[in-house]
Motif scaffolding. Structure first.
Motif, PDB file in Angstrom:
ATOM      1  N   UNK A   1       0.861  -1.349   0.204  1.00  0.00           N
ATOM      2  CA  UNK A   1      -0.047   0.027   0.072  1.00  0.00           C
ATOM      3  C   UNK A   1       0.892   1.034   0.053  1.00  0.00           C
ATOM      4  N   UNK A   2       0.484   1.970  -0.883  1.00  0.00           N
ATOM      5  CA  UNK A   2       1.343   3.355  -0.765  1.00  0.00           C
ATOM      6  C   UNK A   2       0.743   4.415   0.209  1.00  0.00           C
ATOM      7  N   UNK A   3      -0.401   4.128   0.983  1.00  0.00           N
ATOM      8  CA  UNK A   3      -0.879   4.590   1.814  1.00  0.00           C
ATOM      9  C   UNK A   3       0.014   4.717   3.167  1.00  0.00           C
ATOM     10  N   UNK A   4       0.485   5.652   3.753  1.00  0.00           N
ATOM     11  CA  UNK A   4       1.480   5.612   4.804  1.00  0.00           C
ATOM     12  C   UNK A   4       0.435   5.214   5.864  1.00  0.00           C
TER      13      UNK A   4
ATOM     14  N   UNK B   1      -0.898  -1.592   9.419  1.00  0.00           N
ATOM     15  CA  UNK B   1      -0.577  -2.777   9.209  1.00  0.00           C
ATOM     16  C   UNK B   1       0.782  -3.470   9.913  1.00  0.00           C
ATOM     17  N   UNK B   2       1.831  -2.654  10.023  1.00  0.00           N
ATOM     18  CA  UNK B   2       3.024  -3.016  10.350  1.00  0.00           C
ATOM     19  C   UNK B   2       3.505  -2.004  11.745  1.00  0.00           C
ATOM     20  N   UNK B   3       2.876  -0.978  12.059  1.00  0.00           N
ATOM     21  CA  UNK B   3       3.113  -0.099  13.310  1.00  0.00           C
ATOM     22  C   UNK B   3       4.176   0.859  12.643  1.00  0.00           C
TER      23      UNK B   3
END
Length: 327
Positions: free
Chosen positions: A264-267, A273-275
């Protein structure tokens, strides 16, 4: 003795599912696994679209999965996990350490490289937990500094202190904190301390010099004992892929960034998702810094050697039955 799984497969059988589900073993079901968001999730940077991989921002929720039957693999704090398994006779074994120390001592508006003294206001987190025992051991046994430490409950609380520069109305000089929270704070232009924070000590490197160990056993990969027999092929592939990702995360953060952006290019979505987002990750890992403290497959971090180095009455060593080696 450690239980080992050694599987020799013909090359034609070594086919990994493209979604990272570690599904190579014919009728073996894909492995399901969960990790905390944050540093441990970097070891799964290309698993964003894998429905069998779950991240959770609450460590308590991840810890609970050691007592449930929802996942084949649980990534959690190694010593806390082992303690829970021993206390509750749980069906998991520790297979591998994947983060080996992402703690730092940060200074706020202090001279570069200057260490705390008796006049410094120092904040750390998790009193009497493993990070704090490392901090206290280095202070007492390696740096030989006598200081008072003020505590907050969690690393996120320490991040808030670092951003504000205040604790209980007092101006703070130093904060003991973990990555990637440190980098995120240093790059937060809206923080009151923006431009005033500097890295004083890399705690993993200091621990290496003090103990001659490769690092601090933080996040560990726990495998459900029943899966050792029911999904041996998938376990082999899972750990092979994991080690490849660890090497990439340490040596090629651009490839990690590309994989996260491909998910995803959405920061914001990346953080969910990853933190952390790909930009923060890259800044922490670039130039061989490995600020996330990922453990390369060639490094050996022993939980028991670490415990013995702490000289703490709180923790005792674990016998071989609590560990498994998968190769």
């Amino acid at each position: 003795m450690n239980k080992k799984i050694l599987i020799l497969l013909p090359l034609v059988a070594l086919v990994t599912a493209c979604d990272g589900a570690s599904s190579i073993g014919g009728d073996e079901a894909p492995l399901t696994f969960i990790s905390p968001a944050g540093a441990p999730a970097l070891a799964f940077y290309d698993q964003g679209s894998n429905a069998n991989y779950i991240t959770n921002s609450t460590a308590t929720n991840v810890a609970a999965e050691l007592q449930n039957n929802n996942y084949d693999i649980v990534i959690f704090d190694s010593i806390s996990g082992l303690t829970s398994i021993k206390r509750n006779n749980l069906d998991f074994k520790l297979a591998q350490i994947i983060t080996g120390g992402n703690f730092y001592l940060a200074g706020i508006d202090v001279a570069d490289g200057s260490m705390p003294d008796e006049n410094s206001y120092v904040v750390s987190f998790g009193e009497n937990l493993i990070p704090d025992l490392v901090w206290q051991t280095l202070c007492n046994e390696y740096w030989h500094i006598d200081i008072e430490t003020h505590y907050v409950g969690s690393n996120s609380d320490a991040q808030a202190v670092l951003a504000s520069g205040l604790h209980n109305g007092n101006s703070v000089d130093y904060v003991f904190i973990a990555q990637p929270a440190l980098c995120a704070t240093m790059n937060n232009a809206s923080a009151a301390t923006y431009g005033k924070v500097s890295i004083i000590k890399n705690i993993r490197e200091e621990w290496k010099q003090y103990s001659n160990q490769d690092g601090i056993p933080q996040a560990g990969v726990f495998v459900r004992s029943s899966v050792l027999d029911s999904k041996p092929n998938n376990l082999k592939t899972f750990f092979s892929d994991l080690n490849t990702r660890l090497i990439t995360a340490i040596n090629d953060p651009q490839a990690v960034k590309d994989a996260m952006n491909a998910y995803s290019e959405d920061l914001v979505e990346q953080v969910n998702r990853f933190g952390f987002n790909a930009n923060v990750m890259y800044n922490v890992q670039k130039d061989s810094a490995n600020g996330f403290g990922m453990v390369a497959p060639s490094e050996v971090i022993s939980v028991n050697d670490f415990i013995e180095s702490l000289n703490s009455e709180t923790y005792t060593v674990f016998d071989d039955s609590y560990f498994v080696t998968i190769e």
